[in-house]
Motif scaffolding. Structure first.
Motif, PDB file in Angstrom:
ATOM      1  N   HIS A 108     -10.325   1.186   4.829  1.00  0.00           N
ATOM      2  CA  HIS A 108      -9.967   1.378   3.417  1.00  0.00           C
ATOM      3  C   HIS A 108      -8.939   0.301   3.083  1.00  0.00           C
ATOM      4  O   HIS A 108      -7.829   0.304   3.616  1.00  0.00           O
ATOM      5  CB  HIS A 108      -9.382   2.793   3.240  1.00  0.00           C
ATOM      6  N   THR A 160      -7.143  -2.239  -0.085  1.00  0.00           N
ATOM      7  CA  THR A 160      -6.971  -2.395  -1.541  1.00  0.00           C
ATOM      8  C   THR A 160      -6.393  -3.781  -1.860  1.00  0.00           C
ATOM      9  O   THR A 160      -5.655  -4.369  -1.060  1.00  0.00           O
ATOM     10  CB  THR A 160      -6.014  -1.331  -2.117  1.00  0.00           C
ATOM     11  N   TRP A 161      -6.758  -4.271  -3.044  1.00  0.00           N
ATOM     12  CA  TRP A 161      -6.235  -5.556  -3.533  1.00  0.00           C
ATOM     13  C   TRP A 161      -5.758  -5.404  -4.972  1.00  0.00           C
ATOM     14  O   TRP A 161      -6.276  -4.540  -5.716  1.00  0.00           O
ATOM     15  CB  TRP A 161      -7.324  -6.636  -3.534  1.00  0.00           C
ATOM     16  N   ARG A 162      -4.878  -6.272  -5.382  1.00  0.00           N
ATOM     17  CA  ARG A 162      -4.376  -6.237  -6.761  1.00  0.00           C
ATOM     18  C   ARG A 162      -5.462  -6.751  -7.713  1.00  0.00           C
ATOM     19  O   ARG A 162      -6.367  -7.491  -7.297  1.00  0.00           O
ATOM     20  CB  ARG A 162      -3.074  -7.021  -6.902  1.00  0.00           C
ATOM     21  N   ASP A 218      -7.349  -1.170 -11.969  1.00  0.00           N
ATOM     22  CA  ASP A 218      -6.196  -1.141 -11.064  1.00  0.00           C
ATOM     23  C   ASP A 218      -6.359  -2.043  -9.844  1.00  0.00           C
ATOM     24  O   ASP A 218      -5.446  -2.131  -9.022  1.00  0.00           O
ATOM     25  CB  ASP A 218      -5.945   0.291 -10.583  1.00  0.00           C
ATOM     26  N   THR A 234     -11.072  -1.986  -4.215  1.00  0.00           N
ATOM     27  CA  THR A 234     -10.953  -1.164  -3.007  1.00  0.00           C
ATOM     28  C   THR A 234     -12.226  -1.357  -2.195  1.00  0.00           C
ATOM     29  O   THR A 234     -13.324  -1.145  -2.712  1.00  0.00           O
ATOM     30  CB  THR A 234     -10.836   0.331  -3.371  1.00  0.00           C
ATOM     31  N   PRO A 262      -4.777  -8.184   1.425  1.00  0.00           N
ATOM     32  CA  PRO A 262      -4.821  -6.836   0.827  1.00  0.00           C
ATOM     33  C   PRO A 262      -3.425  -6.248   0.652  1.00  0.00           C
ATOM     34  O   PRO A 262      -2.504  -6.586   1.393  1.00  0.00           O
ATOM     35  CB  PRO A 262      -5.627  -6.027   1.844  1.00  0.00           C
ATOM     36  N   SER A 280      -3.011  -3.016   0.982  1.00  0.00           N
ATOM     37  CA  SER A 280      -2.974  -2.017   2.049  1.00  0.00           C
ATOM     38  C   SER A 280      -4.272  -2.104   2.835  1.00  0.00           C
ATOM     39  O   SER A 280      -5.306  -2.518   2.298  1.00  0.00           O
ATOM     40  CB  SER A 280      -2.827  -0.615   1.460  1.00  0.00           C
TER      41      SER A 280
END
Ligand SMILES: Cc1cc2nc3c(=O)[nH]c(=O)nc-3n(C[C@H](O)[C@H](O)[C@H](O)COP(=O)(O)OP(=O)(O)OC[C@H]3O[C@@H](n4cnc5c(N)ncnc54)[C@H](O)[C@@H]3O)c2cc1C
Length: 409
Positions: free
Chosen positions: A174, A176-178, A209, A212, A239, A241
């Motif tokens: 999992h 995430t990126w901006r 947002d 992902t 990423p 996270s």
């Protein structure tokens, strides 16, 4: 017998009685398993034949026979007791019948194919009240048509028998990126995810947002970390996270079901298959449309699913499922006030449509499609019309965009 509402059927005989009554009275029937049809096809009709009481699951060696009303979470739970599984979707309450009849994509799909590719036989109550068993030898044309044309077309399926296999441990991931990295992440994903090893199932979700990427790799945590490191290097975007976990198969599946939670509220969606990569300027336009002209209360989503692997190793005419040459599937979804939601959806879809195959996944039906026969069924439509003519010549099972009976020869 109640008219205008659900009739819950526990056996094929009960289904045949409802069909006979509907025919006598000239009423239309809709068929329901899990009730999740995006186009509402299992909720319309004068009578809804609801197969949810048929929920038995029995395992015999490498086969499982499943009542047509079984939900995915129940099926996975029953198979887990035997340390077995079947390639199928997420969405715990989705019905196995509806999912299988339209194809069935999921985390094992790139290695073991669609759910319908793992169907060995089915029992079906036909429009004339007969109950037939079909497989590669018996009513082979009906069996062909049940594998991927979409539900509710040829009869009421009461039972399905699947090839089942081991439930391998998996590493979930999992990341995430901006929002500013979304274009780069999509660009890298469309090369990496569909072209990766069969064991890799990496979905990409992009919202206002950010992006992902989540999914599973059927291998160790360190192999998965190496693969993901390669992806991050390709994307050139660190990423925000990144979490990986090595889990028994059924825990990995549950983990993923949580990651893929559907948005709440009425959702409008459009989707399509892509057989080539989107150029960078097209991706930029898609992301601009996603993030621009925000409307209060509106939630927008771009959902990329990798194709390739075992999905594409089945010839296009081997089953009714026509989409065997795609690289990925893109679903645009939006919730919120109807007019502005539909406007956004049409714009998002139009921004990439020219790059698609024109194919649409039968399990994501779109009532607005005008070229629906080609979009859902491609070159398989004429053969589907012949099967329809043979098993439901009067078109008793009908709905908007249902297969029309053709010349039976
Ligand atoms: C939360 C969520 C998650 C999802 N995840 C996935 C996924 O991971 N992979 C994927 O491929 N798809 C997924 N889907 C899409 C799903 O495959 C389709 O919505 C599917 O058609 C749902 O089947 P159902 O039995 O739940 O719905 P229903 O509305 O009951 O049935 C769908 C269609 O099949 C027909 N049908 C149902 N039962 C029978 C039967 N016994 N005999 C003949 N026809 C029948 C219905 O008439 C209708 O046309 C998801 C959908 C949701 C809402």
């Amino acid at each position: 017998m109640p008219i205008g509402q659900n009739v819950r059927c526990a056996t094929a005989t009960e289904v045949a009685e409802v069909i006979a009554l509907a025919r006598r009275k000239g009423l239309a029937c809709a068929v329901r398993s899990g009730g999740h049809c995006f186009a509402g096809r299992s909720s319309t009709g004068d009578i809804v034949i609801d197969v949810s009481p048929m929920r038995a699951v029995s395992v015999d060696g490498d086969s499982a026979t499943v009542g047509a009303g079984t939900r995915l979470c129940e099926l996975y739970r029953s198979l887990a007791e035997h340390d077995r599984t079947v390639p199928a979707g997420c969405g715990p309450t989705v019905g196995i019948a509806g999912l299988t009849l339209g194809g069935g994509l999921g985390i094992l799909g790139r290695s073991r194919g669609l759910t319908c590719d793992n169907l060995r036989s089915a029992t079906v109550v036909l429009a004339d009240g007969r109950t037939v068993d079909c497989d590669e030898r018996r009513h082979a044309d009906l069996f062909w048509a049940l594998r991927g044309a979409g539900g509710g077309q040829f009869g009421v399926v009461t039972s399905l028998t699947f090839r089942i296999g081991p439930a391998p441990p998996a590493t979930t991931f999992h990341l995430t990126w901006r929002p500013a990295d979304a274009v780069r992440v999509i660009g890298a994903w469309q090369e990496w995810a569909p072209g990766g090893p069969d064991e890799l199932a990496a979905s990409l979700l992009v919202t206002v947002d950010g992006a992902t990427m989540f999914g599973t790799m059927l291998d160790t945590e360190s192999t998965t970390a190496t693969l993901i490191g390669d992806f991050v290097a390709r994307a050139g975007a660190e990423p925000l996270s990144a979490v990986t976990r090595h889990l028994p198969f059924h825990d990995a599946k549950r983990d993923l079901d949580r990651a893929a939670d559907a948005p709440t509220g009425h959702t409008y969606s459009k989707s399509g298959f892509f057989g080539r990569r989107l150029p960078e300027e097209t991706i930029a336009a898609l992301v601009d449309h996603l993030t621009g002209d925000r409307v209060p209360g509106q939630a927008r989503e771009l959902d990329f699913t990798p194709w390739g692997g075992a999905y594409n190793r089945v010839p296009v005419d081997a089953t009714a499922f026509a989409h065997r040459d795609a690289l990925f599937l893109l679903k645009h979804s939006v919730t919120g006030e109807q007019d502005s939601a539909r406007r956004w959806l049409a714009g998002s879809h139009a921004s990439v449509h020219a790059w698609g195959t024109g194919g649409v996944y039968p399990n994501f039906p779109d009532p607005d499609l005008t070229d629906w026969a080609t979009a859902y069924h491609g070159p398989n439509y004429p053969r589907l019309q012949r099967v329809k003519a043979r098993y439901d010549p009067a078109g008793f099972f009908r709905f908007h965009q249902a297969i029309r009976p053709g010349d039976a020869r």
